[in-house]
Motif scaffolding. Structure first.
Motif, PDB file in Angstrom:
ATOM      1  N   SER A 137      -3.598 -11.086  17.676  1.00  8.83           N
ATOM      2  CA  SER A 137      -4.631 -11.627  16.787  1.00  8.83           C
ATOM      3  C   SER A 137      -6.030 -11.159  17.171  1.00  8.83           C
ATOM      4  CB  SER A 137      -4.565 -13.161  16.778  1.00  8.83           C
ATOM      5  OG  SER A 137      -4.774 -13.660  18.083  1.00  8.83           O
ATOM      6  N   GLU A 138      -6.149 -10.526  18.328  1.00  6.75           N
ATOM      7  CA  GLU A 138      -7.439 -10.030  18.815  1.00  6.75           C
ATOM      8  C   GLU A 138      -7.418  -8.504  18.871  1.00  6.75           C
ATOM      9  OE1 GLU A 138     -10.149 -11.955  19.684  1.00  6.75           O
ATOM     10  OE2 GLU A 138      -8.968 -13.632  18.904  1.00  6.75           O
ATOM     11  N   PRO A 139      -8.555  -7.855  18.591  1.00  9.09           N
ATOM     12  CA  PRO A 139      -8.604  -6.386  18.668  1.00  9.09           C
ATOM     13  C   PRO A 139      -8.514  -5.899  20.112  1.00  9.09           C
ATOM     14  CG  PRO A 139     -10.800  -7.263  18.325  1.00  9.09           C
ATOM     15  CD  PRO A 139      -9.856  -8.436  18.243  1.00  9.09           C
ATOM     16  N   LEU A 140      -8.214  -4.624  20.275  1.00  5.68           N
ATOM     17  CA  LEU A 140      -8.258  -4.004  21.601  1.00  5.68           C
ATOM     18  C   LEU A 140      -9.716  -3.961  22.052  1.00  5.68           C
ATOM     19  CD1 LEU A 140      -5.841  -0.957  21.156  1.00  5.68           C
ATOM     20  CD2 LEU A 140      -5.369  -3.111  22.340  1.00  5.68           C
ATOM     21  N   ALA A 141      -9.949  -4.225  23.314  1.00  4.99           N
ATOM     22  CA  ALA A 141     -11.318  -4.200  23.840  1.00  4.99           C
ATOM     23  C   ALA A 141     -11.834  -2.768  23.821  1.00  4.99           C
ATOM     24  CB  ALA A 141     -11.340  -4.748  25.264  1.00  4.99           C
ATOM     25  N   GLU A 142     -13.046  -2.592  23.317  1.00  2.00           N
ATOM     26  CA  GLU A 142     -13.651  -1.257  23.287  1.00  2.00           C
ATOM     27  C   GLU A 142     -14.159  -0.906  24.675  1.00  2.00           C
ATOM     28  OE1 GLU A 142     -16.638   1.440  20.560  1.00  2.00           O
ATOM     29  OE2 GLU A 142     -16.410  -0.687  20.114  1.00  2.00           O
ATOM     30  N   LYS A 143     -14.016   0.360  25.035  1.00  2.00           N
ATOM     31  CA  LYS A 143     -14.531   0.867  26.310  1.00  2.00           C
ATOM     32  C   LYS A 143     -15.593   1.911  26.007  1.00  2.00           C
ATOM     33  CE  LYS A 143     -10.705  -0.131  29.358  1.00  2.00           C
ATOM     34  NZ  LYS A 143     -10.119   0.285  30.618  1.00  2.00           N
ATOM     35  N   LYS A 144     -16.571   1.997  26.897  1.00  2.00           N
ATOM     36  CA  LYS A 144     -17.652   2.963  26.701  1.00  2.00           C
ATOM     37  C   LYS A 144     -17.253   4.310  27.281  1.00  2.00           C
ATOM     38  CE  LYS A 144     -21.195  -0.490  26.631  1.00  2.00           C
ATOM     39  NZ  LYS A 144     -22.555  -0.522  26.222  1.00  2.00           N
ATOM     40  N   ILE A 145     -17.560   5.350  26.528  1.00  2.00           N
ATOM     41  CA  ILE A 145     -17.303   6.720  26.974  1.00  2.00           C
ATOM     42  C   ILE A 145     -18.541   7.563  26.739  1.00  2.00           C
ATOM     43  CG2 ILE A 145     -14.791   6.737  26.702  1.00  2.00           C
ATOM     44  CD1 ILE A 145     -15.214   8.051  23.923  1.00  2.00           C
ATOM     45  N   ASN A 146     -18.609   8.676  27.456  1.00  2.00           N
ATOM     46  CA  ASN A 146     -19.626   9.695  27.233  1.00  2.00           C
ATOM     47  C   ASN A 146     -18.903  10.961  26.795  1.00  2.00           C
ATOM     48  OD1 ASN A 146     -21.888   8.179  28.015  1.00  2.00           O
ATOM     49  ND2 ASN A 146     -21.488   8.621  30.162  1.00  2.00           N
ATOM     50  N   VAL A 147     -19.370  11.541  25.720  1.00  2.00           N
ATOM     51  CA  VAL A 147     -18.817  12.804  25.233  1.00  2.00           C
ATOM     52  C   VAL A 147     -19.936  13.829  25.333  1.00  2.00           C
ATOM     53  CG1 VAL A 147     -17.735  13.995  23.311  1.00  2.00           C
ATOM     54  CG2 VAL A 147     -17.280  11.564  23.659  1.00  2.00           C
ATOM     55  N   SER A 148     -19.735  14.806  26.228  1.00  4.50           N
ATOM     56  CA  SER A 148     -20.762  15.811  26.456  1.00  4.50           C
ATOM     57  C   SER A 148     -20.129  17.095  26.957  1.00  4.50           C
ATOM     58  CB  SER A 148     -21.765  15.276  27.486  1.00  4.50           C
ATOM     59  OG  SER A 148     -22.721  16.250  27.808  1.00  4.50           O
ATOM     60  N   GLY A 149     -20.614  18.221  26.464  1.00  3.78           N
ATOM     61  CA  GLY A 149     -20.109  19.509  26.915  1.00  3.78           C
ATOM     62  C   GLY A 149     -18.617  19.688  26.701  1.00  3.78           C
ATOM     63  N   GLY A 150     -18.076  19.081  25.653  1.00  4.57           N
ATOM     64  CA  GLY A 150     -16.659  19.203  25.359  1.00  4.57           C
ATOM     65  C   GLY A 150     -15.775  18.358  26.258  1.00  4.57           C
ATOM     66  N   LYS A 151     -16.371  17.462  27.044  1.00  2.00           N
ATOM     67  CA  LYS A 151     -15.623  16.592  27.966  1.00  2.00           C
ATOM     68  C   LYS A 151     -15.812  15.131  27.571  1.00  2.00           C
ATOM     69  CE  LYS A 151     -14.619  19.973  30.902  1.00  2.00           C
ATOM     70  NZ  LYS A 151     -13.284  20.499  31.015  1.00  2.00           N
ATOM     71  N   ILE A 152     -14.762  14.345  27.793  1.00  2.86           N
ATOM     72  CA  ILE A 152     -14.799  12.912  27.544  1.00  2.86           C
ATOM     73  C   ILE A 152     -14.669  12.198  28.887  1.00  2.86           C
ATOM     74  CG2 ILE A 152     -13.711  10.960  26.356  1.00  2.86           C
ATOM     75  CD1 ILE A 152     -12.539  13.046  24.366  1.00  2.86           C
ATOM     76  N   ARG A 153     -15.655  11.337  29.166  1.00  2.00           N
ATOM     77  CA  ARG A 153     -15.673  10.594  30.431  1.00  2.00           C
ATOM     78  C   ARG A 153     -15.886   9.110  30.153  1.00  2.00           C
ATOM     79  NH1 ARG A 153     -18.275  15.408  31.520  1.00  2.00           N
ATOM     80  NH2 ARG A 153     -17.633  16.458  33.442  1.00  2.00           N
ATOM     81  N   LEU A 154     -15.293   8.268  31.002  1.00  2.00           N
ATOM     82  CA  LEU A 154     -15.596   6.846  30.934  1.00  2.00           C
ATOM     83  C   LEU A 154     -17.034   6.647  31.392  1.00  2.00           C
ATOM     84  CD1 LEU A 154     -12.368   5.210  32.378  1.00  2.00           C
ATOM     85  CD2 LEU A 154     -13.199   5.068  30.039  1.00  2.00           C
ATOM     86  N   ALA A 155     -17.756   5.788  30.703  1.00  2.00           N
ATOM     87  CA  ALA A 155     -19.158   5.516  31.061  1.00  2.00           C
ATOM     88  C   ALA A 155     -19.250   4.487  32.151  1.00  2.00           C
ATOM     89  CB  ALA A 155     -19.928   5.039  29.829  1.00  2.00           C
TER      90      ALA A 155
END
Length: 155
Positions: A137-155
């Motif tokens: 009944s609850e959405p998945l918790a959103e996580k922060k990411i950084n997308v830079s230089g073609g790379k995806i990283r957790l913020a």
């Protein structure tokens, strides 16, 4: 009369001994006061020299994936990091917890625009993590990411 004087002396000596013990215990474990800072100007020089040193760059966290690893309209699950990275539309990346909000099972797949939990059939949107189909009944918790230089990283 001698007996009264002896009692008075013994009582007085015992009281003084007790006072000494109690005062010693009162300071046990108390922090020692720090000495006052010296105001000599010559002590400021090393601080100024340190502040002029070049600052080190912060290390970025290790990339989870390249942007090319996440197909448009799909996503990828990173179990060790408990994260799902999705690309709902070209160039837009989102991240959510990989733990189902129903009973804490790990989500297992992504298909047809939804993130699937194998335990009880809950489904979540790759766009915003909202519930598409219960029992969650609850959405998945959103996580922060950084997308830079073609790379995806957790913020």
């Amino acid at each position: 009369m001698t007996e009264t004087t002896r009692r008075a002396v013994m009582f007085g000596a015992g009281g003084a001994g007790l006072a000494a013990v109690l005062s010693a215990c009162a300071s046990y474990g108390s922090p020692v006061a720090e000495p006052a800072a010296d105001t000599d100007d010559s002590l400021d020089e090393p601080v100024e020299e340190e502040s002029e040193a070049p600052k080190k760059k912060k290390k970025q966290p290790k990339a989870l994936a390249d942007t090319s690893d996440i197909p448009s309209g799909q996503g990828k699950i990173f179990k060790n990091q408990d994260v799902v990275i999705t690309q709902p539309s070209e160039g837009e990346f989102r991240a959510f917890s990989a733990t189902c909000t129903h009973q804490g099972c790990a989500v297992a797949s992504i298909s047809n625009g939804v993130i699937n939990c194998p335990c009880h059939g809950s489904q979540f949107s790759i766009e915003d993590g909202s519930v598409v189909q219960g029992p969650a009944s609850e959405p998945l918790a959103e996580k922060k990411i950084n997308v830079s230089g073609g790379k995806i990283r957790l913020a």
